[in-house]
Design a protein around this motif. Sequence first.
Motif, PDB file in Angstrom:
ATOM      1  N   ASP A   1       0.968  -1.310   0.109  1.00 34.97           N
ATOM      2  CA  ASP A   1      -0.064   0.042   0.136  1.00 34.97           C
ATOM      3  C   ASP A   1       1.123   1.175   0.042  1.00 34.97           C
ATOM      4  OD1 ASP A   1      -2.314   1.988   0.107  1.00 34.97           O
ATOM      5  OD2 ASP A   1      -2.644   1.516   2.245  1.00 34.97           O
ATOM      6  N   ILE A   2       0.884   1.894  -1.099  1.00 36.04           N
ATOM      7  CA  ILE A   2       1.593   3.483  -1.066  1.00 36.04           C
ATOM      8  C   ILE A   2       0.711   4.503  -0.981  1.00 36.04           C
ATOM      9  CG2 ILE A   2       3.060   4.653  -2.582  1.00 36.04           C
ATOM     10  CD1 ILE A   2       4.002   2.106  -3.843  1.00 36.04           C
ATOM     11  N   ALA A   3       0.773   5.224   0.087  1.00 28.98           N
ATOM     12  CA  ALA A   3      -0.132   6.269   0.391  1.00 28.98           C
ATOM     13  C   ALA A   3       0.418   7.737   0.451  1.00 28.98           C
ATOM     14  CB  ALA A   3      -0.944   6.017   1.586  1.00 28.98           C
ATOM     15  N   HIS A   4      -0.273   8.569  -0.077  1.00 31.49           N
ATOM     16  CA  HIS A   4       0.138  10.082  -0.367  1.00 31.49           C
ATOM     17  C   HIS A   4      -0.879  10.967   0.516  1.00 31.49           C
ATOM     18  CE1 HIS A   4       2.350  13.521  -1.674  1.00 31.49           C
ATOM     19  NE2 HIS A   4       1.373  13.725  -2.528  1.00 31.49           N
TER      20      HIS A   4
ATOM     21  N   SER B   1      -4.721   6.510  -0.417  1.00 33.32           N
ATOM     22  CA  SER B   1      -3.971   5.190  -1.133  1.00 33.32           C
ATOM     23  C   SER B   1      -3.917   5.340  -2.598  1.00 33.32           C
ATOM     24  CB  SER B   1      -4.794   3.889  -0.630  1.00 33.32           C
ATOM     25  OG  SER B   1      -4.084   3.012  -1.231  1.00 33.32           O
TER      26      SER B   1
ATOM     27  N   ASN C   1      -2.664  -0.096  -3.962  1.00 28.17           N
ATOM     28  CA  ASN C   1      -3.239  -1.064  -3.067  1.00 28.17           C
ATOM     29  C   ASN C   1      -2.997  -2.345  -3.677  1.00 28.17           C
ATOM     30  OD1 ASN C   1      -4.233  -2.592  -1.118  1.00 28.17           O
ATOM     31  ND2 ASN C   1      -5.332  -1.187  -0.096  1.00 28.17           N
TER      32      ASN C   1
ATOM     33  N   TYR D   1       5.378  10.287   1.318  1.00 29.02           N
ATOM     34  CA  TYR D   1       4.620   8.994   0.986  1.00 29.02           C
ATOM     35  C   TYR D   1       4.803   8.052   2.001  1.00 29.02           C
ATOM     36  CZ  TYR D   1       3.687  10.576  -4.014  1.00 29.02           C
ATOM     37  OH  TYR D   1       3.560  11.134  -5.062  1.00 29.02           O
ATOM     38  N   THR D   2       3.781   7.250   2.118  1.00 31.76           N
ATOM     39  CA  THR D   2       4.107   5.939   3.156  1.00 31.76           C
ATOM     40  C   THR D   2       4.051   4.536   2.283  1.00 31.76           C
ATOM     41  OG1 THR D   2       3.081   7.116   4.990  1.00 31.76           O
ATOM     42  CG2 THR D   2       3.229   4.719   5.325  1.00 31.76           C
TER      43      THR D   2
ATOM     44  N   LYS E   1       3.444   0.913   3.094  1.00 27.37           N
ATOM     45  CA  LYS E   1       3.143  -0.417   3.770  1.00 27.37           C
ATOM     46  C   LYS E   1       3.287  -1.781   3.264  1.00 27.37           C
ATOM     47  CE  LYS E   1      -0.558  -1.732   7.095  1.00 27.37           C
ATOM     48  NZ  LYS E   1      -1.924  -1.512   7.636  1.00 27.37           N
TER      49      LYS E   1
ATOM     50  N   SER F   1       5.675  -0.475   8.005  1.00 26.85           N
ATOM     51  CA  SER F   1       5.445   0.869   7.289  1.00 26.85           C
ATOM     52  C   SER F   1       6.852   1.643   7.245  1.00 26.85           C
ATOM     53  CB  SER F   1       4.330   1.821   8.095  1.00 26.85           C
ATOM     54  OG  SER F   1       3.021   1.089   7.846  1.00 26.85           O
TER      55      SER F   1
END
Length: 148
Positions: free
Chosen positions: A75-78, A82, A85, A107-108, A110, A124
């Motif tokens: 999962d790459i979130a900004h 998301s 995913n 970004y994160t 996970k 993460s």
Amino acid sequence: MKWILPILLAFATGGIVFANGLGGQRLEKVVGNLIVDIGTDQTATPVAGQPIEFDFNLLKSDTRDPVTNTSVGIDIAHNGISMVNCDVMTEQPVTLLIYTFPEGGDYTLKVTFFDKDRALATASFPLTISGSTAMKRALYLGALLVSI
């Protein structure tokens, strides 16, 4: 003689594959008795608009031996949204993902390793992506033209 080059290439790349050999930065986090290990092909701060290669490894913390898993949830979130995913099916010894970040920022990433339906480890990591160099050049050129 014609077999020497393929044999040398096999030995050279074999060591790279087992050593998280993308040659760039590594992200590691200990989760219980396991290590979530992510390698990248980036030696400096990644740039938006340029593909980044990630490899995902799950290792035993005492021996650094690979732990068998069937898939990796990514999962790459900004900004809390998301962007990606997905699940990547593992093909031991290396599980790869190539992703191009659309814009610079924080970004994160996970990652969850699974063995069938059972989660083995989750970690993460914060990622900082710099703005596109093409965009910076266009802004500088625009500022130059306006000032002229």
